[in-house]
Design a protein around this motif. Structure first.
Motif, short mmCIF file in Angstrom:
data_model
loop_
_atom_site.label_atom_id
_atom_site.label_comp_id
_atom_site.label_asym_id
_atom_site.label_seq_id
_atom_site.Cartn_x
_atom_site.Cartn_y
_atom_site.Cartn_z
N ALA A 1 2.77 5.99 -1.84
CA ALA A 1 4.26 7.32 -2.27
C ALA A 1 4.39 8.11 -3.36
CB ALA A 1 5.23 6.80 -2.13
N LEU A 2 3.42 7.38 -3.99
CA LEU A 2 3.47 7.60 -6.04
C LEU A 2 2.77 8.87 -6.02
CD1 LEU A 2 4.22 4.29 -8.11
CD2 LEU A 2 5.42 5.72 -7.55
N SER A 3 1.45 8.64 -5.67
CA SER A 3 -0.11 9.49 -5.46
C SER A 3 0.08 10.43 -4.97
CB SER A 3 -1.59 8.18 -4.71
OG SER A 3 -2.69 9.16 -4.91
N THR A 4 0.62 10.81 -3.62
CA THR A 4 1.39 11.60 -2.59
C THR A 4 1.88 12.28 -3.23
OG1 THR A 4 0.85 10.77 -0.61
CG2 THR A 4 2.23 12.66 -0.58
N THR A 5 3.13 12.02 -4.75
CA THR A 5 4.30 12.34 -4.90
C THR A 5 3.66 13.36 -6.26
OG1 THR A 5 6.02 11.16 -4.41
CG2 THR A 5 5.77 12.62 -6.63
N ALA A 6 2.43 12.40 -6.29
CA ALA A 6 1.96 12.71 -7.57
C ALA A 6 0.84 14.33 -7.07
CB ALA A 6 0.73 12.40 -8.58
N GLY A 7 0.41 14.15 -6.03
CA GLY A 7 -0.44 15.23 -6.14
C GLY A 7 0.31 16.37 -5.59
N PHE B 1 1.04 -1.22 -0.34
CA PHE B 1 0.12 0.24 -0.27
C PHE B 1 0.96 1.32 -0.16
CE2 PHE B 1 -2.83 -3.67 2.30
CZ PHE B 1 -4.13 -3.17 0.88
N GLY B 2 1.89 1.04 0.37
CA GLY B 2 2.52 2.68 1.09
C GLY B 2 3.77 2.97 -0.96
N SER B 3 4.25 1.91 -1.65
CA SER B 3 4.69 2.28 -2.49
C SER B 3 3.17 2.46 -3.39
CB SER B 3 4.85 0.45 -3.15
OG SER B 3 4.01 0.18 -3.48
N VAL B 4 2.21 2.73 -3.39
CA VAL B 4 1.19 3.25 -4.76
C VAL B 4 0.76 4.30 -3.95
CG1 VAL B 4 -0.98 3.60 -5.41
CG2 VAL B 4 0.51 1.43 -5.11
N PHE C 1 -2.69 3.39 5.94
CA PHE C 1 -3.50 1.91 6.00
C PHE C 1 -2.57 0.98 5.31
CE2 PHE C 1 -5.40 -1.46 4.58
CZ PHE C 1 -6.61 -1.91 4.68
N GLY C 2 -1.20 1.33 4.97
CA GLY C 2 -0.17 0.10 4.95
C GLY C 2 0.74 0.07 6.39
N PHE C 3 0.29 1.46 6.94
CA PHE C 3 1.36 1.23 8.79
C PHE C 3 0.17 0.62 9.43
CE2 PHE C 3 3.94 5.23 7.70
CZ PHE C 3 5.22 4.15 7.76
N LEU C 4 -0.56 0.94 9.25
CA LEU C 4 -1.95 -0.12 9.98
C LEU C 4 -2.39 -1.20 9.60
CD1 LEU C 4 -5.11 2.52 10.04
CD2 LEU C 4 -3.32 2.00 12.00
N ILE D 1 -4.82 13.78 -0.81
CA ILE D 1 -5.49 12.41 0.07
C ILE D 1 -5.36 10.95 -0.39
CG2 ILE D 1 -7.66 12.57 1.16
CD1 ILE D 1 -8.22 15.74 0.43
N LEU D 2 -5.30 10.34 -1.74
CA LEU D 2 -5.69 9.42 -1.71
C LEU D 2 -4.11 8.35 -1.32
CD1 LEU D 2 -6.98 6.46 -2.63
CD2 LEU D 2 -6.44 7.16 -4.79
N GLY D 3 -2.77 9.02 -1.54
CA GLY D 3 -1.94 9.04 -1.03
C GLY D 3 -1.41 8.43 0.07
N ILE D 4 -2.25 9.53 1.00
CA ILE D 4 -1.96 10.20 2.38
C ILE D 4 -3.05 9.54 2.83
CG2 ILE D 4 -2.00 11.02 4.76
CD1 ILE D 4 -1.37 13.77 2.98
#
Length: 332
Positions: free
Chosen positions: A238-244, A233-236, A282-285, A274-277
């Motif tokens: 991170a990509l989404s957050t970076t794109a945002g 979950f974290g890789s996706v 969710f990945g951490f949990l 927001i989706l990336g965060i």
């Protein structure tokens, strides 16, 4: 029963008429008489040649190497140890004893033959070599173990440990899936150096580097969902957050420098961030839940071990009491 009767040599085949007879003969000459060939519907005489060489031959009910291996071990293998190899004559039957030794000594339940330890010239193309290195590196990063050569088709394992693995890959992704499942299920794994030879002239490979390489990478990522959810979950995320963040920086630049607003891009930037965060959280949990689950399993295993020791001690005491003098037993 001789020492080698507890081993079944498993050879999944498809259009291997050029080499299968030689491979079966080599293993039989090495003292491994129980050779099982499971064929995927060859039309070049593979089954007949394997049978003539002394192998037991069955035709798989489905398609693909992965399906063949699962079907063979679950339905046709009775021996406690399985030695799996490709029928293309690239593996050396002389390495069989080294592959089986960790199983017999109890050092491991699954053994991987490391082809890079003694790879003969011409055994692997440069493209395949680079792809193998990348896949092994990705496996170390994603699943936290370095097995040196997770794509090796030369394996030895106990039938019991194989049945504990949850395998679903039908094609060449089966080796990758087996490695991941061994990590996930904490199956003891040993890596043994082996010789890897070029394919004999006239034979052709069933492997397609680009297509099958992509399938293997997808298998590594897909399996991370249950073995390393933080990466999955974290890789996706991170990509989404970076794109945002990139879109937001572009919007701010255009507004500050040129006074031009980009409302649609701004909305997209906010949504991607927001989706990336959310995915990162969710990945951490999920990673915390998985860690807790593993700790509980470890605690349960320790409790079972202690319980077994106590039960054994109790039986020893009972036996001692039975062997003791009758008057002593009555006084107790």
């Amino acid at each position: 029963m001789s020492e080698q009767d507890d081993v079944c040599v498993l050879l999944p085949t498809f259009e291997e008429a050029e080499t299968v007879e030689t491979v079966v003969s080599e293993f039989r000459n090495a003292g491994l008489g129980r050779v099982l060939v499971i064929d995927g519907g060859s039309t070049d005489g593979t089954r007949e040649l394997a049978r003539d060489a002394g192998a037991r031959v069955v035709e798989q009910s489905g398609t693909g190497k992965g399906q063949a291996i699962r079907e063979a071990v679950r339905e046709h293998v009775e021996a406690p140890y399985v030695l799996m190899a490709d029928a293309d004559a690239t593996y050396d039957a002389g390495d069989a004893e080294a592959m089986l030794e960790p199983l017999r000594t109890g050092a491991a339940d699954h053994v991987i033959g490391n082809r890079f330890a003694d790879m003969r010239p011409g055994a692997m193309t440069r493209l395949n070599r680079i792809g193998n290195r990348l896949i092994n590196a990705a496996f170390r990063v994603i699943h936290g173990e370095g097995f040196a050569d997770i794509l090796s088709g030369y394996r030895a394992f106990t039938r019991e440990s194989f049945l504990e693995l949850h395998l679903s890959a039908d094609g060449f992704g089966i080796e990758t899936e087996m490695a991941v499942e061994c990590v996930k299920n904490r199956v003891p794994v040993a890596v043994v150096p082996i010789t890897y030879r070029p394919r004999p002239g006239g034979s052709s490979t069933n492997l397609h580097p680009i297509r099958d390489g992509g399938v293997i990478f997808l298998e590594l990522y897909r399996k991370a969902k249950t073995n390393n959810p933080l990466f999955y979950f974290g890789s996706v995320g991170a990509l989404s957050t970076t794109a945002g963040a990139v879109m937001a920086a572009y919007v701010l630049y255009r507004w500050i420098v040129h006074g031009v607003g980009h409302e649609i891009i701004a909305v997209g930037a906010a949504g991607a961030t927001i989706l990336g965060i959310q995915l990162l959280v969710f990945g951490f949990l999920a990673d915390m839940i998985l860690s807790l689950h593993r700790e509980q399993l470890a605690h349960h295993d320790r409790a079972v071990d202690v319980g077994g020791e106590r039960e054994t001690d109790s039986r020893v005491d009972d036996d001692s009491a039975t062997d003791a003098d009758p008057s002593t037993v009555r006084e107790r």
